[in-house]
Design a protein around this motif. Structure first.
Motif, mmCIF file in Angstrom:
data_model
loop_
_atom_site.group_PDB
_atom_site.id
_atom_site.type_symbol
_atom_site.label_atom_id
_atom_site.label_comp_id
_atom_site.label_asym_id
_atom_site.label_seq_id
_atom_site.Cartn_x
_atom_site.Cartn_y
_atom_site.Cartn_z
ATOM 1 N N UNK A 1 49.670 30.308 27.928
ATOM 2 C CA UNK A 1 50.596 29.800 28.961
ATOM 3 C C UNK A 1 50.116 30.257 30.338
ATOM 4 N N UNK A 2 49.682 31.521 30.382
ATOM 5 C CA UNK A 2 49.173 32.070 31.650
ATOM 6 C C UNK A 2 47.941 31.281 32.106
ATOM 7 N N UNK A 3 47.070 30.968 31.133
ATOM 8 C CA UNK A 3 45.852 30.199 31.452
ATOM 9 C C UNK A 3 46.223 28.816 31.989
ATOM 10 N N UNK A 4 47.206 28.187 31.344
ATOM 11 C CA UNK A 4 47.615 26.852 31.796
ATOM 12 C C UNK A 4 48.174 26.928 33.219
ATOM 13 N N UNK A 5 48.951 27.998 33.506
ATOM 14 C CA UNK A 5 49.495 28.124 34.876
ATOM 15 C C UNK A 5 48.373 28.334 35.876
ATOM 16 N N UNK A 6 47.382 29.149 35.490
ATOM 17 C CA UNK A 6 46.237 29.360 36.389
ATOM 18 C C UNK A 6 45.533 28.047 36.673
ATOM 19 N N UNK A 7 45.349 27.237 35.605
ATOM 20 C CA UNK A 7 44.655 25.957 35.780
ATOM 21 C C UNK A 7 45.470 25.049 36.714
ATOM 22 N N UNK A 8 46.779 25.058 36.539
ATOM 23 C CA UNK A 8 47.623 24.226 37.417
ATOM 24 C C UNK A 8 47.520 24.678 38.867
ATOM 25 N N UNK A 9 47.576 25.994 39.063
ATOM 26 C CA UNK A 9 47.495 26.527 40.433
ATOM 27 C C UNK A 9 46.155 26.138 41.060
ATOM 28 N N UNK A 10 45.094 26.262 40.274
ATOM 29 C CA UNK A 10 43.763 25.928 40.811
ATOM 30 C C UNK A 10 43.668 24.466 41.175
ATOM 31 N N UNK A 11 44.291 23.612 40.352
ATOM 32 C CA UNK A 11 44.174 22.183 40.630
ATOM 33 C C UNK A 11 44.948 21.821 41.895
ATOM 34 N N UNK A 12 45.991 22.599 42.194
ATOM 35 C CA UNK A 12 46.713 22.357 43.441
ATOM 36 C C UNK A 12 45.870 22.838 44.618
ATOM 37 N N UNK A 13 45.314 24.035 44.473
ATOM 38 C CA UNK A 13 44.522 24.605 45.571
ATOM 39 C C UNK A 13 43.223 23.840 45.779
ATOM 40 N N UNK A 14 42.664 23.350 44.673
ATOM 41 C CA UNK A 14 41.387 22.634 44.764
ATOM 42 C C UNK A 14 40.249 23.537 45.178
ATOM 43 N N UNK A 15 40.408 24.825 44.960
ATOM 44 C CA UNK A 15 39.374 25.755 45.395
ATOM 45 C C UNK A 15 39.297 26.908 44.405
ATOM 46 N N UNK A 16 38.108 27.125 43.902
ATOM 47 C CA UNK A 16 37.924 28.159 42.882
ATOM 48 C C UNK A 16 37.157 29.322 43.498
ATOM 49 N N UNK A 17 37.757 30.486 43.554
ATOM 50 C CA UNK A 17 37.028 31.646 44.086
ATOM 51 C C UNK A 17 36.432 32.416 42.912
ATOM 52 N N UNK A 18 35.395 33.214 43.170
ATOM 53 C CA UNK A 18 34.843 34.041 42.088
ATOM 54 C C UNK A 18 35.923 34.920 41.455
ATOM 55 N N UNK A 19 36.854 35.364 42.277
ATOM 56 C CA UNK A 19 37.923 36.219 41.748
ATOM 57 C C UNK A 19 38.797 35.469 40.754
ATOM 58 N N UNK A 20 39.164 34.221 41.077
ATOM 59 C CA UNK A 20 39.999 33.498 40.106
ATOM 60 C C UNK A 20 39.179 33.063 38.901
ATOM 61 N N UNK A 21 37.882 32.854 39.116
ATOM 62 C CA UNK A 21 37.026 32.523 37.969
ATOM 63 C C UNK A 21 37.016 33.679 36.963
ATOM 64 N N UNK A 22 36.936 34.904 37.477
ATOM 65 C CA UNK A 22 36.959 36.066 36.583
ATOM 66 C C UNK A 22 38.292 36.214 35.866
ATOM 67 N N UNK A 23 39.388 35.887 36.601
ATOM 68 C CA UNK A 23 40.710 35.980 35.953
ATOM 69 C C UNK A 23 40.731 35.050 34.747
ATOM 70 N N UNK A 24 40.089 33.896 34.871
ATOM 71 C CA UNK A 24 40.073 32.931 33.768
ATOM 72 C C UNK A 24 39.061 33.329 32.695
ATOM 73 N N UNK A 25 37.844 33.692 33.122
ATOM 74 C CA UNK A 25 36.798 34.017 32.139
ATOM 75 C C UNK A 25 37.184 35.204 31.259
ATOM 76 N N UNK A 26 37.964 36.125 31.824
ATOM 77 C CA UNK A 26 38.298 37.343 31.071
ATOM 78 C C UNK A 26 39.276 37.074 29.927
ATOM 79 N N UNK A 27 39.905 35.902 29.951
ATOM 80 C CA UNK A 27 40.937 35.633 28.945
ATOM 81 C C UNK A 27 40.342 35.585 27.530
ATOM 82 N N UNK A 28 39.080 35.150 27.414
ATOM 83 C CA UNK A 28 38.453 35.062 26.087
ATOM 84 C C UNK A 28 38.434 36.404 25.370
#
Ligand code: ADP
Ligand code: ASP
Ligand code: MG
Length: 451
Positions: A98-125
């Protein structure tokens, strides 16, 4: 105390996790710290979810999230059933999705991926896999305890390639992990993931779980670091490229380190440094064939002219020409400072009186690099090159090896050669699309089938 690290395929599905559980059980007397990667392929999927979200392709991104959710829940249910332990884990994993889906939604609104948010997502695995593995170990009677990677793997804030801080890691590991081991528990931690000292999630770069294992091993002064993967050990070449690659039962730290830097993905290139510092042997084993002897990486392995061959593509050659170089001392220092400022490491260097040629395999900061280098002379870049490397502690003893290598390459065009006396590798710059062929030719010359 030992560190036991399972790569993605070694925890890739329910059967793999059962095998990993048996391996851990067989080592309980040696007080294992278990380090796990994400389930095979998960990190790639997470990164593509982030990319899609950034591009505003939310439906595709959410489809990716649901695919991962189904896979993880299906494996969890095979391992733990759907009641009690199974239901608890399913709820925990679902919360992360659910957290991952919210992150994806937030990113799609922002339209901008920072290295920091990329790590927040990559670490989920790794957060998912470590959770699941703890639950399975506990359900099989092993007193596993989850350790949050962010509490122990302290890094700087270079997101997506964070630099671990060994002293802080040692302090945190001694404070958090050692008491668990001493109390008879089996700590489990996700590899690859870290956090800054202020608690922001980072990652160590692709394949970084090996590095995590080595850093924790050094922090605990472990007796051994075991890397469990999908091949029998370190082989004379990547078996996906070369038919007939053979197991190397013992290899020296420096050789293994060179091989990893020149493309042998079986080990993350930084893995060796923490282990070698305290002389902790590193073993590589096949989790599908745990009875195999694996590879032992130590100081005292036999000295061979050629132990193995590695190769990598996507290498760029940067050449700087300037007549000023001729007499200028400090010129090389200025060049390397520019590489340092742009966080890019150089693999191979060749110099003449008026030019310096250097290869890099990470073009992330190429623009900044070139901009700064232009102040020093004429700069040219050749992309789409590749490197093949022969590695052996005895390689520098005789030039016969180089002659044999060049003869074996035949009509494969070589752009640059580097061999130092006493060095342990011979590196050859070739066209990127010739790397695999070059590896095959070198392998059949140095490791002929009848040998
Ligand atoms: P893990 O997920 O367990 O970390 P990796 O995929 O990162 O596994 O590394 C294992 C892979 O490394 C093997 O499947 C193999 O294709 C590749 N590889 C490359 N060079 C070598 C080598 N010299 N010896 C063994 N494996 C190698
Ligand atoms: N899961 C991470 C990756 O795929 C780290 C690792 O497997 O070592 O890169
Ligand atoms: Mg790996």
């Amino acid at each position: 105390m030992i560190v036991v690290k399972f790569g993605g395929t070694s925890v890739g599905d329910a059967a793999a996790i059962e095998r990993a559980t048996d391996i851990v059980r067989g080592r309980l007397a040696r007080q294992p710290l278990v380090v796990v990667s994400a389930l095979a392929g998960t990190t790639n999927t997470l990164l593509s979810i982030a990319e899609q979200a950034e591009k505003g392709q939310l439906i595709g991104a959410l489809r990716g999230v649901e695919g991962l959710r189904e896979r993880h829940l299906a494996e969890a249910s095979k391992l733990l059933g759907d009641r009690e332990a199974g239901a608890d884990v399913a709820a925990d994993l679902s919360a992360m999705f659910d957290e991952l889906a919210s992150l994806a939604e937030a990113l799609s609104v922002l339209g901008h991926l920072t290295p920091r948010s990329l790590d927040a997502i990559a670490s989920i695995g790794e957060r998912l896999s470590s959770h699941l593995v703890v639950a399975v170990l506990c359900a099989r009677g092993i007193p596993a305890q989850l350790v949050d990677a962010g509490d122990v793997m302290i890094t700087d804030n270079h997101f997506t390639r964070a630099e671990p801080q060994p002293e802080m890691i040692a302090e945190a590991t001694q404070r958090i992990v050692r008491p668990l081991l001493e109390s008879g528990a089996t700590p489990v931690v996700g590899g690859f993931v870290g956090a800054t000292s202020t608690g922001v999630t980072t990652t160590l770069g692709r394949g970084g779980s090996d590095y995590s294992a080595a850093l924790f091993g050094a922090a605990l002064r472990a007796e051994a670091i075991e890397i469990w993967t999908d091949v029998d050990g370190m082989l004379t070449a990547d078996p996906r490229v070369v038919d007939g690659a053979r197991l190397i039962e013992q290899i020296r730290f420096d050789e293994a380190s060179e091989l990893a830097s020149f493309g042998a993905k079986v080990l993350h290139p930084s893995t060796i440094a923490p282990a070698v510092k305290i002389g902790i042997p590193v073993y590589i084993y096949n989790s599908r064939r745990p009875e195999g002897c694996g590879t032992r990486i130590t100081f005292d392995a036999p000295r061979r002219p050629v132990s193995a061959i590695a190769g990598k593509r996507d290498v760029a050659l940067i050449r700087i020409r300037t007549p000023r170089m001729l007499l200028a001392h400090g010129f090389m220092r200025r060049i390397f400072e520019i590489f340092d400022d742009n966080r890019t490491s150089v693999d191979v260097v060749a110099t003449s009186e008026v030019s310096v040629s250097m290869t890099i395999d990470d073009a992330t900061h190429l623009d900044g690099l070139l901009g700064a280098l232009m102040a020093l002379g004429d700069v040219s870049v050749e992309r789409n090159r590749g490197i093949v490397a022969l590695v052996g502690a005895g390689l520098g003893d005789s030039t016969a090896t180089m002659a044999q290598a060049l003869a074996a390459l035949g009509n494969v065009k070589v752009h640059m050669v580097s061999l130092s006396s006493g060095g342990i590798n011979l590196t050859l710059l070739v066209d990127g699309d010739q790397v695999l062929e070059a590896m095959r030719r070198l392998h059949s010359s140095f490791f002929p089938v009848s040998q």
